[in-house]
Design a protein around this motif. Sequence first.
Motif, PDB file in Angstrom:
ATOM      1  N   PHE A  16       0.831  -1.210   0.000  1.00 56.19           N
ATOM      2  CA  PHE A  16       0.000   0.000   0.000  1.00 56.19           C
ATOM      3  C   PHE A  16       0.862   1.256   0.000  1.00 56.19           C
ATOM      4  O   PHE A  16       0.546   2.226  -0.692  1.00 56.19           O
ATOM      5  CB  PHE A  16      -0.986   0.020   1.177  1.00 56.19           C
ATOM      6  N   ASP A  17       1.958   1.249   0.766  1.00 51.16           N
ATOM      7  CA  ASP A  17       2.866   2.407   0.771  1.00 51.16           C
ATOM      8  C   ASP A  17       3.401   2.669  -0.639  1.00 51.16           C
ATOM      9  O   ASP A  17       3.418   3.815  -1.108  1.00 51.16           O
ATOM     10  CB  ASP A  17       4.035   2.185   1.736  1.00 51.16           C
ATOM     11  N   LEU A  33      -4.675  -2.499 -14.024  1.00 53.85           N
ATOM     12  CA  LEU A  33      -4.212  -3.393 -12.956  1.00 53.85           C
ATOM     13  C   LEU A  33      -2.920  -4.098 -13.370  1.00 53.85           C
ATOM     14  O   LEU A  33      -2.026  -4.280 -12.536  1.00 53.85           O
ATOM     15  CB  LEU A  33      -5.294  -4.416 -12.594  1.00 53.85           C
ATOM     16  N   ASP A  34      -2.807  -4.479 -14.638  1.00 55.24           N
ATOM     17  CA  ASP A  34      -1.565  -5.108 -15.121  1.00 55.24           C
ATOM     18  C   ASP A  34      -0.374  -4.162 -14.954  1.00 55.24           C
ATOM     19  O   ASP A  34       0.695  -4.573 -14.503  1.00 55.24           O
ATOM     20  CB  ASP A  34      -1.699  -5.510 -16.596  1.00 55.24           C
ATOM     21  N   LEU A  50      -5.516  -7.352  -2.048  1.00 53.67           N
ATOM     22  CA  LEU A  50      -5.672  -6.030  -1.438  1.00 53.67           C
ATOM     23  C   LEU A  50      -7.064  -5.467  -1.671  1.00 53.67           C
ATOM     24  O   LEU A  50      -7.617  -4.776  -0.816  1.00 53.67           O
ATOM     25  CB  LEU A  50      -4.633  -5.056  -2.012  1.00 53.67           C
ATOM     26  N   ALA A  51      -7.632  -5.736  -2.858  1.00 58.72           N
ATOM     27  CA  ALA A  51      -8.950  -5.211  -3.215  1.00 58.72           C
ATOM     28  C   ALA A  51      -9.484  -5.982  -4.417  1.00 58.72           C
ATOM     29  O   ALA A  51      -8.713  -6.540  -5.204  1.00 58.72           O
ATOM     30  CB  ALA A  51      -8.851  -3.726  -3.549  1.00 58.72           C
ATOM     31  N   GLY A  52     -10.797  -5.978  -4.561  1.00 57.35           N
ATOM     32  CA  GLY A  52     -11.450  -6.775  -5.589  1.00 57.35           C
ATOM     33  C   GLY A  52     -11.500  -6.158  -6.979  1.00 57.35           C
ATOM     34  O   GLY A  52     -11.832  -6.831  -7.945  1.00 57.35           O
ATOM     35  N   LEU A  57      -9.203  -0.801  -5.207  1.00 57.40           N
ATOM     36  CA  LEU A  57      -7.772  -0.664  -4.907  1.00 57.40           C
ATOM     37  C   LEU A  57      -7.402   0.811  -4.726  1.00 57.40           C
ATOM     38  O   LEU A  57      -6.719   1.189  -3.772  1.00 57.40           O
ATOM     39  CB  LEU A  57      -6.932  -1.299  -6.024  1.00 57.40           C
ATOM     40  N   VAL A  58      -7.881   1.654  -5.646  1.00 57.60           N
ATOM     41  CA  VAL A  58      -7.625   3.094  -5.564  1.00 57.60           C
ATOM     42  C   VAL A  58      -8.236   3.662  -4.278  1.00 57.60           C
ATOM     43  O   VAL A  58      -7.598   4.446  -3.567  1.00 57.60           O
ATOM     44  CB  VAL A  58      -8.175   3.821  -6.814  1.00 57.60           C
ATOM     45  N   THR A  59      -9.458   3.263  -3.978  1.00 60.99           N
ATOM     46  CA  THR A  59     -10.132   3.758  -2.774  1.00 60.99           C
ATOM     47  C   THR A  59      -9.378   3.318  -1.526  1.00 60.99           C
ATOM     48  O   THR A  59      -9.150   4.132  -0.617  1.00 60.99           O
ATOM     49  CB  THR A  59     -11.605   3.285  -2.747  1.00 60.99           C
ATOM     50  N   ALA A  60      -8.967   2.046  -1.482  1.00 57.84           N
ATOM     51  CA  ALA A  60      -8.201   1.542  -0.327  1.00 57.84           C
ATOM     52  C   ALA A  60      -6.868   2.272  -0.194  1.00 57.84           C
ATOM     53  O   ALA A  60      -6.432   2.605   0.919  1.00 57.84           O
ATOM     54  CB  ALA A  60      -7.981   0.033  -0.454  1.00 57.84           C
TER      55      ALA A  60
END
Length: 192
Positions: A16-17, A33-34, A50-52, A57-60
């Motif tokens: 995430f960092d 995503l690739d 990490l996310a579906g 993923l962007v929101t997380a």
Amino acid sequence: MESHSSFATARRTELFDTLVELFLAEGFAHLTLDAIAARLKCSKSTLYTLAGSKEQLVTAATVHFFKRATESVEATVGVATGSRERVAAYLTAVGEALAVASDRFMADLDALAPARAVYERNTRIAARRVQELITDGVAAGDFRRVHAAFAANLAANMMVRIQQGGVRADTGLDDASAYRELASILTAGVSA
């Protein structure tokens, strides 16, 4: 088993960092995503842990960024003494935390509703925090009797204008400088 779990948590935080650094520098709308997996040197299946979806993923990652920024800002406020210094430290630290975000990131953030909602929620939290700091300053006698909610609303509205680029366009001030000015004007305006 504990060490595996803490390793997984550390790896997740590290991903995430790195993801946040990538997004802050370059934005995210143009990245697949690739491409994200390639840049993070991980598999797409790792991203799916990490996310579906890319949007999730962007929101997380946005949540992760604001959580990290909040911890940094609060650490700065924690060492400041005096009401005026605490308000100034808070607003200046917010400006510094957000200064690392590229214009592209901010534009992408504004265009993606769930990520924009995270940003808007954090702006409301920041306004409440400014209100608390002003209320504490009034109670301590450091600030004159101002309407703390109004002063915080004033700060929040300016924070949104700074982040949306309106202040930079109108004044030429970069975000960090604009936050320092806001801190100076706000604290001078409420000082006893």
